[in-house]
Motif scaffolding. Sequence first.
Motif, PDB file in Angstrom:
ATOM      1  N   GLY A 169     -22.225 -41.191  59.403  1.00 21.51           N
ATOM      2  CA  GLY A 169     -22.376 -41.961  58.189  1.00 21.51           C
ATOM      3  C   GLY A 169     -23.268 -43.179  58.416  1.00 21.51           C
ATOM      4  O   GLY A 169     -23.320 -43.721  59.517  1.00 21.51           O
ATOM      5  N   ARG A 170     -23.973 -43.584  57.366  1.00 21.18           N
ATOM      6  CA  ARG A 170     -24.886 -44.717  57.463  1.00 21.18           C
ATOM      7  C   ARG A 170     -24.608 -45.705  56.335  1.00 21.18           C
ATOM      8  O   ARG A 170     -24.049 -45.346  55.290  1.00 21.18           O
ATOM      9  CB  ARG A 170     -26.343 -44.257  57.359  1.00 21.18           C
ATOM     10  CG  ARG A 170     -26.754 -43.154  58.317  1.00 21.18           C
ATOM     11  CD  ARG A 170     -26.854 -43.641  59.747  1.00 21.18           C
ATOM     12  NE  ARG A 170     -27.362 -42.593  60.640  1.00 21.18           N
ATOM     13  CZ  ARG A 170     -28.646 -42.396  60.896  1.00 21.18           C
ATOM     14  NH1 ARG A 170     -29.563 -43.171  60.333  1.00 21.18           N
ATOM     15  NH2 ARG A 170     -29.021 -41.442  61.712  1.00 21.18           N
ATOM     16  N   ILE A 171     -25.039 -46.936  56.545  1.00 18.56           N
ATOM     17  CA  ILE A 171     -25.010 -47.977  55.514  1.00 18.56           C
ATOM     18  C   ILE A 171     -26.452 -48.353  55.215  1.00 18.56           C
ATOM     19  O   ILE A 171     -27.190 -48.761  56.113  1.00 18.56           O
ATOM     20  CB  ILE A 171     -24.229 -49.215  55.978  1.00 18.56           C
ATOM     21  CG1 ILE A 171     -22.779 -48.861  56.259  1.00 18.56           C
ATOM     22  CG2 ILE A 171     -24.315 -50.324  54.926  1.00 18.56           C
ATOM     23  CD1 ILE A 171     -21.980 -49.988  56.891  1.00 18.56           C
ATOM     24  N   LEU A 172     -26.862 -48.184  53.970  1.00 21.27           N
ATOM     25  CA  LEU A 172     -28.215 -48.545  53.565  1.00 21.27           C
ATOM     26  C   LEU A 172     -28.163 -49.802  52.715  1.00 21.27           C
ATOM     27  O   LEU A 172     -27.446 -49.855  51.714  1.00 21.27           O
ATOM     28  CB  LEU A 172     -28.880 -47.410  52.784  1.00 21.27           C
ATOM     29  CG  LEU A 172     -30.381 -47.607  52.514  1.00 21.27           C
ATOM     30  CD1 LEU A 172     -31.116 -46.269  52.524  1.00 21.27           C
ATOM     31  CD2 LEU A 172     -30.639 -48.307  51.177  1.00 21.27           C
ATOM     32  N   ALA A 193     -12.147 -50.376  49.085  1.00 21.24           N
ATOM     33  CA  ALA A 193     -13.143 -50.951  49.989  1.00 21.24           C
ATOM     34  C   ALA A 193     -13.148 -52.470  49.911  1.00 21.24           C
ATOM     35  O   ALA A 193     -13.368 -53.152  50.922  1.00 21.24           O
ATOM     36  CB  ALA A 193     -14.531 -50.394  49.663  1.00 21.24           C
ATOM     37  N   ASP A 194     -12.914 -53.028  48.712  1.00 20.10           N
ATOM     38  CA  ASP A 194     -12.813 -54.487  48.574  1.00 20.10           C
ATOM     39  C   ASP A 194     -11.680 -55.042  49.424  1.00 20.10           C
ATOM     40  O   ASP A 194     -11.841 -56.042  50.137  1.00 20.10           O
ATOM     41  CB  ASP A 194     -12.567 -54.865  47.109  1.00 20.10           C
ATOM     42  CG  ASP A 194     -13.771 -54.603  46.216  1.00 20.10           C
ATOM     43  OD1 ASP A 194     -14.887 -54.462  46.743  1.00 20.10           O
ATOM     44  OD2 ASP A 194     -13.579 -54.544  44.981  1.00 20.10           O
ATOM     45  N   GLU A 195     -10.518 -54.395  49.336  1.00 19.29           N
ATOM     46  CA  GLU A 195      -9.360 -54.860  50.108  1.00 19.29           C
ATOM     47  C   GLU A 195      -9.620 -54.731  51.610  1.00 19.29           C
ATOM     48  O   GLU A 195      -9.235 -55.597  52.397  1.00 19.29           O
ATOM     49  CB  GLU A 195      -8.110 -54.061  49.715  1.00 19.29           C
ATOM     50  CG  GLU A 195      -7.625 -54.320  48.292  1.00 19.29           C
ATOM     51  CD  GLU A 195      -7.103 -55.733  48.112  1.00 19.29           C
ATOM     52  OE1 GLU A 195      -6.647 -56.351  49.107  1.00 19.29           O
ATOM     53  OE2 GLU A 195      -7.145 -56.240  46.969  1.00 19.29           O
ATOM     54  N   HIS A 196     -10.264 -53.646  52.004  1.00 19.53           N
ATOM     55  CA  HIS A 196     -10.607 -53.455  53.417  1.00 19.53           C
ATOM     56  C   HIS A 196     -11.539 -54.570  53.884  1.00 19.53           C
ATOM     57  O   HIS A 196     -11.357 -55.128  54.983  1.00 19.53           O
ATOM     58  CB  HIS A 196     -11.269 -52.096  53.607  1.00 19.53           C
ATOM     59  CG  HIS A 196     -11.676 -51.797  55.018  1.00 19.53           C
ATOM     60  ND1 HIS A 196     -10.900 -51.066  55.877  1.00 19.53           N
ATOM     61  CD2 HIS A 196     -12.783 -52.154  55.723  1.00 19.53           C
ATOM     62  CE1 HIS A 196     -11.498 -50.973  57.053  1.00 19.53           C
ATOM     63  NE2 HIS A 196     -12.650 -51.627  56.979  1.00 19.53           N
ATOM     64  N   ALA A 197     -12.541 -54.892  53.068  1.00 19.42           N
ATOM     65  CA  ALA A 197     -13.493 -55.943  53.429  1.00 19.42           C
ATOM     66  C   ALA A 197     -12.802 -57.299  53.524  1.00 19.42           C
ATOM     67  O   ALA A 197     -13.082 -58.087  54.432  1.00 19.42           O
ATOM     68  CB  ALA A 197     -14.629 -55.988  52.415  1.00 19.42           C
ATOM     69  N   ALA A 198     -11.907 -57.572  52.575  1.00 19.12           N
ATOM     70  CA  ALA A 198     -11.181 -58.840  52.593  1.00 19.12           C
ATOM     71  C   ALA A 198     -10.335 -58.960  53.859  1.00 19.12           C
ATOM     72  O   ALA A 198     -10.259 -60.039  54.472  1.00 19.12           O
ATOM     73  CB  ALA A 198     -10.310 -58.965  51.348  1.00 19.12           C
ATOM     74  N   ASP A 199      -9.708 -57.869  54.263  1.00 20.19           N
ATOM     75  CA  ASP A 199      -8.913 -57.881  55.499  1.00 20.19           C
ATOM     76  C   ASP A 199      -9.809 -58.061  56.720  1.00 20.19           C
ATOM     77  O   ASP A 199      -9.447 -58.748  57.685  1.00 20.19           O
ATOM     78  CB  ASP A 199      -8.118 -56.580  55.627  1.00 20.19           C
ATOM     79  CG  ASP A 199      -6.969 -56.497  54.631  1.00 20.19           C
ATOM     80  OD1 ASP A 199      -6.581 -57.547  54.087  1.00 20.19           O
ATOM     81  OD2 ASP A 199      -6.482 -55.376  54.392  1.00 20.19           O
ATOM     82  N   ARG A 210     -13.610 -42.002  54.154  1.00 17.22           N
ATOM     83  CA  ARG A 210     -14.194 -40.782  53.546  1.00 17.22           C
ATOM     84  C   ARG A 210     -14.058 -40.788  52.020  1.00 17.22           C
ATOM     85  O   ARG A 210     -13.593 -39.808  51.413  1.00 17.22           O
ATOM     86  CB  ARG A 210     -13.538 -39.530  54.149  1.00 17.22           C
ATOM     87  CG  ARG A 210     -13.678 -39.445  55.656  1.00 17.22           C
ATOM     88  CD  ARG A 210     -12.901 -38.285  56.221  1.00 17.22           C
ATOM     89  NE  ARG A 210     -12.923 -38.284  57.675  1.00 17.22           N
ATOM     90  CZ  ARG A 210     -13.716 -37.516  58.420  1.00 17.22           C
ATOM     91  NH1 ARG A 210     -14.550 -36.683  57.832  1.00 17.22           N
ATOM     92  NH2 ARG A 210     -13.674 -37.574  59.725  1.00 17.22           N
ATOM     93  N   HIS A 211     -14.461 -41.875  51.428  1.00 16.11           N
ATOM     94  CA  HIS A 211     -14.354 -41.994  49.975  1.00 16.11           C
ATOM     95  C   HIS A 211     -15.231 -40.990  49.245  1.00 16.11           C
ATOM     96  O   HIS A 211     -14.918 -40.613  48.109  1.00 16.11           O
ATOM     97  CB  HIS A 211     -14.717 -43.414  49.549  1.00 16.11           C
ATOM     98  CG  HIS A 211     -13.676 -44.422  49.929  1.00 16.11           C
ATOM     99  ND1 HIS A 211     -13.890 -45.783  49.886  1.00 16.11           N
ATOM    100  CD2 HIS A 211     -12.398 -44.259  50.365  1.00 16.11           C
ATOM    101  CE1 HIS A 211     -12.800 -46.414  50.276  1.00 16.11           C
ATOM    102  NE2 HIS A 211     -11.884 -45.513  50.569  1.00 16.11           N
ATOM    103  N   ALA A 212     -16.312 -40.574  49.873  1.00 16.57           N
ATOM    104  CA  ALA A 212     -17.182 -39.588  49.226  1.00 16.57           C
ATOM    105  C   ALA A 212     -16.429 -38.286  48.973  1.00 16.57           C
ATOM    106  O   ALA A 212     -16.618 -37.642  47.928  1.00 16.57           O
ATOM    107  CB  ALA A 212     -18.416 -39.324  50.085  1.00 16.57           C
ATOM    108  N   ARG A 266     -18.680 -50.007  55.044  1.00 21.88           N
ATOM    109  CA  ARG A 266     -18.096 -49.306  56.190  1.00 21.88           C
ATOM    110  C   ARG A 266     -16.748 -48.676  55.815  1.00 21.88           C
ATOM    111  O   ARG A 266     -16.390 -47.603  56.316  1.00 21.88           O
ATOM    112  CB  ARG A 266     -17.929 -50.271  57.360  1.00 21.88           C
ATOM    113  CG  ARG A 266     -17.608 -49.585  58.684  1.00 21.88           C
ATOM    114  CD  ARG A 266     -17.668 -50.570  59.828  1.00 21.88           C
ATOM    115  NE  ARG A 266     -19.047 -50.989  60.088  1.00 21.88           N
ATOM    116  CZ  ARG A 266     -19.495 -52.238  59.931  1.00 21.88           C
ATOM    117  NH1 ARG A 266     -18.674 -53.188  59.506  1.00 21.88           N
ATOM    118  NH2 ARG A 266     -20.748 -52.530  60.188  1.00 21.88           N
ATOM    119  N   ALA A 267     -16.022 -49.331  54.925  1.00 21.95           N
ATOM    120  CA  ALA A 267     -14.741 -48.777  54.469  1.00 21.95           C
ATOM    121  C   ALA A 267     -14.956 -47.449  53.749  1.00 21.95           C
ATOM    122  O   ALA A 267     -14.148 -46.523  53.889  1.00 21.95           O
ATOM    123  CB  ALA A 267     -14.041 -49.766  53.535  1.00 21.95           C
TER     124      ALA A 267
END
Length: 300
Positions: free
Chosen positions: A146-149, A210-216, A177-179, A171-172
Motif C-alpha cells: 500500500g502507498r500514500i499519495l 482513520a480520524d480516530e487512529h490519527a488522533a491516537d 484495509r478500508h478499501a 496509513r490507517a
Amino acid sequence: MRIDVYTPLVLSLLLAAVAPQVSRRVSPALAARVLTAAAVITAAATTWALVLLAATLINEAPPVTEEARAEGRTLPEPVPEVIGVAALLALAVIAHRFYRAVRTEATTRRTLRRLCEGHPADSELIVAASPVPEAFAIPATARAPGRILVTAAMLAALPPAERRVLFAHERAHLTHRHARICTAVTLATAANPLLGPVRDAVAFLVERWADEHAADAVGDRDTAARALARAALVAQRARRACALAFTDRAVTRRVAALRTAPPPHLWPMAAAVLTLGILPALGAAAATGDLLELLEHILD
C-alpha cells in the motif's frame, strides 16, 4: 410461498433506516465492521429471495403445465405470476449493476496502480508535484504494498504536526484495509439498492475510523481536528472535493467528533445490527424450504 421470502426486502429497509444512527453512536471501527457484514449478508439474502421468486415461474413452463393437465393435477401457485416475472427482471438489473460496480472497482484500482509506477517498491510515501491539494491511500495488491499519495500543494498547506495527522490518517486506511470494506459494501449496494444509506454510513465511518487512529497516533485530538479542518478548507479553496474525500457537512461532523471524547463501542447495539443482518438470511432459508416443497409437489 409464505411471507418468509419477502422478509429480506423488508429488513433491508430497516437496516438502511438504522445505519445513520449506528454511525453516530457506535465506535467507528466496530460500526463499520458490523454494518458491512450486515449489508453483505442482507444483499445475498435479498438476491436469493429474488431467485426463489423467479423460480416459481417453473409452474408456467409448458412441459410442466402439459404434464399436470394430462394427469389431471392442479399445480399450486405460490406467488402471482407477475411477481415471478418482476423478480426475474430485478435479477437482470442486479446482474447489470453488479457487473458495472465490479468493472468500476477494477478500473479504479488499475488507475491507482499506475500512479505508483516508477517509484521504489519499498517507498510508502509518494509526493506528486501537483498544485491541487490532495491526499489519499492506494491499497495494497498481491504485487505491491500500500502507498500514500500526497500532493506538494497539500504538504505546503499543513504545518509539520498536521502533516503527521494526515500521514497517520492515510496509513490507517492501509493498515485496516478500508478499501476492502468499502468495496464489499459497494458491491452489496449494487446487489440491493435499498442499502444505499448503509453504504454512505460505512463510507463516513471508515473516515471517522482513520480520524480516530490519527488522533491516537499523534496523541492530540485538537491537532487532528485542526489538520482535518485545514485540509478541507484548502481543498475547498481549490474548488475540489475535500482532500479526505468528503463533503463539507461530513467534514464538519468529523471535526466535531474529534473535539469530543471517542464514541463508546456499545456492543449491544452492534450485536443488534448484526442480528438484523442475519434475519434476512434466515427468512431466505425458510423460503428455500418452501420452494423445495413446491418442486417436490411438481415432480411427484
